[in-house]
Design a protein around this motif. Structure first.
Motif, PDB file in Angstrom:
ATOM      1  N   GLY A 163      22.510  22.787 -55.011  1.00 20.40           N
ATOM      2  CA  GLY A 163      22.365  24.307 -54.270  1.00 20.40           C
ATOM      3  C   GLY A 163      22.288  24.163 -53.026  1.00 20.40           C
ATOM      4  N   ALA A 164      22.909  25.288 -52.128  1.00 20.61           N
ATOM      5  CA  ALA A 164      22.704  25.212 -50.793  1.00 20.61           C
ATOM      6  C   ALA A 164      21.150  25.230 -50.307  1.00 20.61           C
ATOM      7  N   ASP A 165      20.192  25.600 -51.155  1.00 16.57           N
ATOM      8  CA  ASP A 165      18.806  25.461 -50.747  1.00 16.57           C
ATOM      9  C   ASP A 165      18.238  24.534 -51.011  1.00 16.57           C
ATOM     10  N   ARG A 166      18.836  23.194 -51.362  1.00 18.56           N
ATOM     11  CA  ARG A 166      18.402  21.994 -51.683  1.00 18.56           C
ATOM     12  C   ARG A 166      17.487  21.507 -50.555  1.00 18.56           C
ATOM     13  N   PRO A 167      16.294  20.943 -50.539  1.00 21.85           N
ATOM     14  CA  PRO A 167      15.684  20.287 -49.407  1.00 21.85           C
ATOM     15  C   PRO A 167      16.445  19.031 -48.968  1.00 21.85           C
ATOM     16  N   LEU A 168      16.465  18.759 -47.684  1.00 22.79           N
ATOM     17  CA  LEU A 168      16.944  17.732 -47.063  1.00 22.79           C
ATOM     18  C   LEU A 168      15.770  16.580 -47.025  1.00 22.79           C
ATOM     19  N   SER A 169      15.905  15.563 -48.100  1.00 22.53           N
ATOM     20  CA  SER A 169      14.797  14.503 -47.979  1.00 22.53           C
ATOM     21  C   SER A 169      15.361  13.170 -48.189  1.00 22.53           C
ATOM     22  N   GLU A 170      16.690  12.918 -47.950  1.00 27.71           N
ATOM     23  CA  GLU A 170      17.041  11.657 -47.945  1.00 27.71           C
ATOM     24  C   GLU A 170      18.004  11.456 -46.909  1.00 27.71           C
ATOM     25  N   LEU A 171      17.876  10.409 -46.390  1.00 29.06           N
ATOM     26  CA  LEU A 171      19.262   9.904 -45.177  1.00 29.06           C
ATOM     27  C   LEU A 171      20.432  10.606 -45.366  1.00 29.06           C
ATOM     28  N   ARG A 172      20.862  10.471 -46.612  1.00 26.93           N
ATOM     29  CA  ARG A 172      22.245  11.007 -46.725  1.00 26.93           C
ATOM     30  C   ARG A 172      22.352  12.103 -46.874  1.00 26.93           C
ATOM     31  N   HIS A 173      21.239  12.850 -47.065  1.00 29.01           N
ATOM     32  CA  HIS A 173      21.311  14.395 -47.231  1.00 29.01           C
ATOM     33  C   HIS A 173      21.552  15.086 -45.645  1.00 29.01           C
ATOM     34  N   TYR A 174      20.926  14.421 -44.765  1.00 26.07           N
ATOM     35  CA  TYR A 174      21.147  14.791 -43.354  1.00 26.07           C
ATOM     36  C   TYR A 174      22.538  14.494 -42.742  1.00 26.07           C
ATOM     37  N   ARG A 175      22.860  13.066 -43.386  1.00 27.08           N
ATOM     38  CA  ARG A 175      24.254  12.709 -42.818  1.00 27.08           C
ATOM     39  C   ARG A 175      25.426  13.857 -43.423  1.00 27.08           C
ATOM     40  N   ARG A 176      25.080  14.391 -44.560  1.00 30.14           N
ATOM     41  CA  ARG A 176      26.022  15.375 -45.270  1.00 30.14           C
ATOM     42  C   ARG A 176      25.908  16.779 -44.553  1.00 30.14           C
ATOM     43  N   ALA A 177      24.741  16.968 -44.025  1.00 29.54           N
ATOM     44  CA  ALA A 177      24.712  18.128 -43.198  1.00 29.54           C
ATOM     45  C   ALA A 177      25.037  18.063 -41.668  1.00 29.54           C
ATOM     46  N   THR A 178      25.617  17.029 -41.320  1.00 28.64           N
ATOM     47  CA  THR A 178      25.804  16.980 -40.027  1.00 28.64           C
ATOM     48  C   THR A 178      26.940  17.886 -39.586  1.00 28.64           C
ATOM     49  N   GLY A 179      26.536  18.806 -38.395  1.00 27.95           N
ATOM     50  CA  GLY A 179      27.241  20.079 -38.187  1.00 27.95           C
ATOM     51  C   GLY A 179      26.737  21.496 -38.457  1.00 27.95           C
ATOM     52  N   ARG A 180      25.641  21.175 -39.502  1.00 28.89           N
ATOM     53  CA  ARG A 180      25.326  22.459 -40.148  1.00 28.89           C
ATOM     54  C   ARG A 180      23.924  22.677 -39.538  1.00 28.89           C
ATOM     55  N   LEU A 181      23.701  24.068 -39.591  1.00 23.29           N
ATOM     56  CA  LEU A 181      22.321  24.707 -39.046  1.00 23.29           C
ATOM     57  C   LEU A 181      21.126  24.275 -39.741  1.00 23.29           C
ATOM     58  N   ILE A 182      20.267  23.728 -39.456  1.00 24.15           N
ATOM     59  CA  ILE A 182      19.020  23.526 -40.399  1.00 24.15           C
ATOM     60  C   ILE A 182      17.888  24.278 -40.020  1.00 24.15           C
ATOM     61  N   LYS A 183      16.796  24.273 -40.999  1.00 24.80           N
ATOM     62  CA  LYS A 183      15.723  24.833 -40.506  1.00 24.80           C
ATOM     63  C   LYS A 183      14.537  23.787 -41.092  1.00 24.80           C
ATOM     64  N   ALA A 184      13.613  23.351 -40.040  1.00 24.57           N
ATOM     65  CA  ALA A 184      12.621  22.155 -40.257  1.00 24.57           C
ATOM     66  C   ALA A 184      11.300  22.739 -40.078  1.00 24.57           C
ATOM     67  N   ARG A 185      10.361  22.453 -40.949  1.00 26.49           N
ATOM     68  CA  ARG A 185       9.000  22.554 -40.512  1.00 26.49           C
ATOM     69  C   ARG A 185       8.512  21.360 -40.019  1.00 26.49           C
ATOM     70  N   LEU A 186       8.237  21.310 -39.005  1.00 25.40           N
ATOM     71  CA  LEU A 186       7.414  19.971 -38.319  1.00 25.40           C
ATOM     72  C   LEU A 186       6.136  19.543 -38.726  1.00 25.40           C
ATOM     73  N   THR A 187       5.969  18.085 -38.846  1.00 20.42           N
ATOM     74  CA  THR A 187       4.509  17.653 -39.337  1.00 20.42           C
ATOM     75  C   THR A 187       3.292  18.116 -38.226  1.00 20.42           C
ATOM     76  N   GLU A 188       3.706  18.515 -37.100  1.00 18.12           N
ATOM     77  CA  GLU A 188       2.726  18.885 -36.152  1.00 18.12           C
ATOM     78  C   GLU A 188       2.523  20.327 -36.101  1.00 18.12           C
ATOM     79  N   GLY A 189       3.196  21.108 -37.128  1.00 18.57           N
ATOM     80  CA  GLY A 189       3.124  22.474 -36.900  1.00 18.57           C
ATOM     81  C   GLY A 189       4.320  23.155 -36.232  1.00 18.57           C
ATOM     82  N   GLY A 190       4.630  24.283 -36.740  1.00 13.85           N
ATOM     83  CA  GLY A 190       5.748  25.251 -36.264  1.00 13.85           C
ATOM     84  C   GLY A 190       6.902  24.721 -36.971  1.00 13.85           C
ATOM     85  N   GLU A 191       8.126  25.476 -36.652  1.00  6.78           N
ATOM     86  CA  GLU A 191       9.482  25.385 -37.275  1.00  6.78           C
ATOM     87  C   GLU A 191      10.502  25.373 -36.130  1.00  6.78           C
TER      88      GLU A 191
END
Length: 175
Positions: free
Chosen positions: A83-111
């Motif tokens: 689905g469109a809301d699947r988490p990006l967890s693998e390198l291939r997920h990020y490659r497939r999302a190139t050009g797309r807008l993402i929301k990332a929660r950062l390990t040090e806090g914040g989004e």
């Protein structure tokens, strides 16, 4: 050596999925009343067409009928794409999302909300949208700095791209 049902399913299904140039993303068996639901999620760099899901479903069904992996209890088989809301967890997920807008929660806090421009083995090159008419800014982020990420759904992306292209055209005409 005992293996779990999930491991046996993965061993049985991965060759079927790989033979169709697809990636086996997820296998999930959940109870649903007196039955169980076996959900198989597949993806590819080009996306997954409905016909590919249907053909894979038939092949998986035949393979499951010939094995005892699901046991004797009834089950419903679902073959689907992520689905469109699947988490990006693998390198291939990020490659497939190139050009797309993402929301990332950062390990040090914040989004961080940004568009993926490029992906390599270490991390992402992003474009952070400008605020109040300001130009977007580039940013590099390592995978280790990302706690969780998802693609953001953009309903007005084409309109935004057209207006950005028009603004670029106007600035080039003025120069």
């Amino acid at each position: 050596m005992s293996t779990t049902q999930s491991e046996r399913l993965r061993g049985l299904l991965e060759p079927l999925v790989a033979a169709r140039d697809l990636d086996l993303e997820e296998i999930d068996v959940t109870p649903a009343g007196k039955r169980r639901v076996l959900r198989i999620v597949v993806d590819s760099d080009e996306g997954v067409q409905l016909d590919a899901c249907a053909e894979l479903s038939r092949a998986v069904s035949e393979e499951l009928d010939e094995s005892d992996v699901m046991g004797g209890a009834p089950y419903v088989l679902e073959v689907t794409s992520p689905g469109a809301d699947r988490p990006l967890s693998e390198l291939r997920h990020y490659r497939r999302a190139t050009g797309r807008l993402i929301k990332a929660r950062l390990t040090e806090g914040g989004e961080l909300v940004a568009r993926i421009i490029a992906v390599d083995d270490e991390g992402l090159d992003l474009e952070v949208p400008g605020v109040k008419g300001r130009k977007p800014t580039p940013r590099r982020i390592a995978f280790g700095d990302i706690a969780k990420a998802r693609v953001e759904i953009e309903f007005n992306r084409k309109a935004a791209e057209k207006s950005a292209a028009a603004a670029d055209d106007e600035s080039q005409e003025e120069a």
